[in-house]
Design an enzyme around this catalytic site. Structure first.
Site, PDB file in Angstrom:
ATOM      1  CG  ASN A   1     -12.936   3.806 -22.755  1.00 12.32           C
ATOM      2  OD1 ASN A   1     -13.127   3.806 -21.536  1.00 12.32           O
ATOM      3  ND2 ASN A   1     -12.478   4.856 -23.412  1.00 12.32           N
TER       4      ASN A   1
ATOM      5  CE  LYS B   1     -15.316   6.819 -24.177  1.00  6.26           C
ATOM      6  NZ  LYS B   1     -15.526   7.798 -25.219  1.00  6.26           N
TER       7      LYS B   1
ATOM      8  CG  HIS C   1      -9.648   8.285 -24.149  1.00  3.22           C
ATOM      9  ND1 HIS C   1     -10.448   9.388 -24.359  1.00  3.22           N
ATOM     10  CD2 HIS C   1     -10.245   7.262 -24.803  1.00  3.22           C
ATOM     11  CE1 HIS C   1     -11.484   9.025 -25.105  1.00  3.22           C
ATOM     12  NE2 HIS C   1     -11.380   7.745 -25.388  1.00  3.22           N
TER      13      HIS C   1
ATOM     14  CD  GLU D   1     -13.915  10.656 -23.802  1.00  4.89           C
ATOM     15  OE1 GLU D   1     -13.870   9.855 -22.851  1.00  4.89           O
ATOM     16  OE2 GLU D   1     -14.614  10.466 -24.820  1.00  4.89           O
TER      17      GLU D   1
ATOM     18  CD  GLU E   1     -10.124   5.975 -29.013  1.00 10.92           C
ATOM     19  OE1 GLU E   1     -11.032   5.128 -29.039  1.00 10.92           O
ATOM     20  OE2 GLU E   1      -9.917   6.705 -28.040  1.00 10.92           O
TER      21      GLU E   1
ATOM     22  N   GLY F   1     -17.680   9.225 -30.157  1.00 17.72           N
ATOM     23  CA  GLY F   1     -19.016   9.519 -29.652  1.00 17.72           C
ATOM     24  C   GLY F   1     -19.885  10.297 -30.618  1.00 17.72           C
TER      25      GLY F   1
ATOM     26  CB  SER G   1     -18.457   6.483 -34.285  1.00 19.58           C
ATOM     27  OG  SER G   1     -18.682   7.658 -33.537  1.00 19.58           O
TER      28      SER G   1
HETATM   29  P1  PGA Z   1     -17.007   5.747 -29.082  1.00 16.77           P
HETATM   30  O1  PGA Z   1     -15.751   6.000 -28.102  1.00 16.77           O
HETATM   31  O2  PGA Z   1     -16.951   4.311 -29.524  1.00 16.77           O
HETATM   32  O3  PGA Z   1     -18.214   6.042 -28.218  1.00 16.77           O
HETATM   33  O4  PGA Z   1     -16.870   6.697 -30.216  1.00 16.77           O
HETATM   34  C1  PGA Z   1     -14.492   5.472 -28.390  1.00 16.77           C
HETATM   35  C2  PGA Z   1     -13.501   5.856 -27.314  1.00 16.77           C
HETATM   36  O5  PGA Z   1     -13.569   6.989 -26.808  1.00 16.77           O
HETATM   37  O6  PGA Z   1     -12.633   5.055 -26.933  1.00 16.77           O
END
Ligand code: PGA
Length: 245
Positions: free
Chosen positions: A8, A10, A92, A94, A162, A168, A206
């Site tokens: 992903n 982003k 997601h 976010e 997640e 992150g 992560s």
């Molecule tokens: P990350 O993000 O691997 O940077 O923790 C995962 C995601 O948001 O899909």
């Protein structure tokens, strides 16, 4: 079950960087990854055509809940399908937080995606307060209930668990917590969806080369949704190698 390793990207990278990353991952795919893993890249919408020239399996990071019309700035499932996407990430955290996506919005988006023959990666996960209050399983069950309406289309669904606090942050959830939640999700899928036992459940939050092996050996983990580490070709490929081991 073949594991799905999804990157992903982003809202990251310039066009040249996106091309470069896709090219390096594509090269590595041919030389380093066995047939036991399927790799997917989800670049920003505007980078999809360029990345698609270098890498075959592509997904969008969102799609609209409607098919067309006066929705300035939105991208429909049909548009994603037309430019070669086979997947779309929906729900997601976010977007749930930053774009106030409601369960009704998500139901519309899933409906559109399935109507256009896109595979849906539906994201679920609790925030830190919900976990600390012991509400994590209830929250995830509630998020999953949006799928009940699509019970017959289980084969086009993938779940990504997640935990919001792990995204992150550099700190993934512990293997025991991941397995407990994935097994809970598996039970719910089996209860409410056809093919519930065949739906892939990805972990995200992560994931990196150093923790990938421990995560992929868990019984109910069928792949990963990777943010930060998917922006480095070597890290993404190393994670994929662990999944196929
Ligand atoms: P990350 O993000 O691997 O940077 O923790 C995962 C995601 O948001 O899909």
């Amino acid at each position: 079950m073949k594991k799905l390793i999804a990157g992903n990207w982003k809202m990251n990278l310039g066009l040249d960087e996106a091309r470069n990353l896709a090219g390096r991952i594509s090269q590595g795919l041919n030389t380093r990854i066995t047939e036991n893993a399927e790799l997917l890249l989800c670049p920003a919408f505007v980078h999809i055509p360029a990345v698609k020239e270098l890498f075959s399996t592509i997904g969008g990071q969102d799609c609209a809940a409607g098919d067309n019309g006066a929705h300035t700035g939105d991208i429909s499932a049909r548009m994603l399908k037309d430019i070669g996407c086979s997947y779309v990430i929906l729900g997601h955290s976010e977007r749930r937080a930053g774009h106030h996506e409601s369960p009704e919005d998500l139901e519309g988006k899933i409906q559109q995606a399935l109507f256009r023959d896109l595979n849906v990666i539906y994201c679920v996960g609790e925030n830190l307060g919900q976990r600390q209050n012991g509400k994590h399983e209830d929250i995830v069950s509630e998020q999953l209930s949006v799928l009940n309406k699509f019970s017959a289309q289980g084969l086009f669904l993938t779940i990504a668990y997640e935990p919001v606090w792990a995204i992150g942050s550099g700190e993934s959830a512990s293997p025991a917590d991941i397995q407990a939640m994935h097994s809970h999700i598996r039970e719910k899928l089996k209860e409410s969806l056809e093919y519930g036992d065949q739906i892939r459940i990805l972990y995200g939050g992560s994931v990196k080369p150093s923790n990938a092996r421990d995560i992929f050996t868990l019984e109910d983990v069928n792949g990963a949704l990777i943010g930060g580490a998917s922006l480095k070709a070597d890290d993404f490929l190393a994670i994929a190698e662990h999944s196929a081991a």
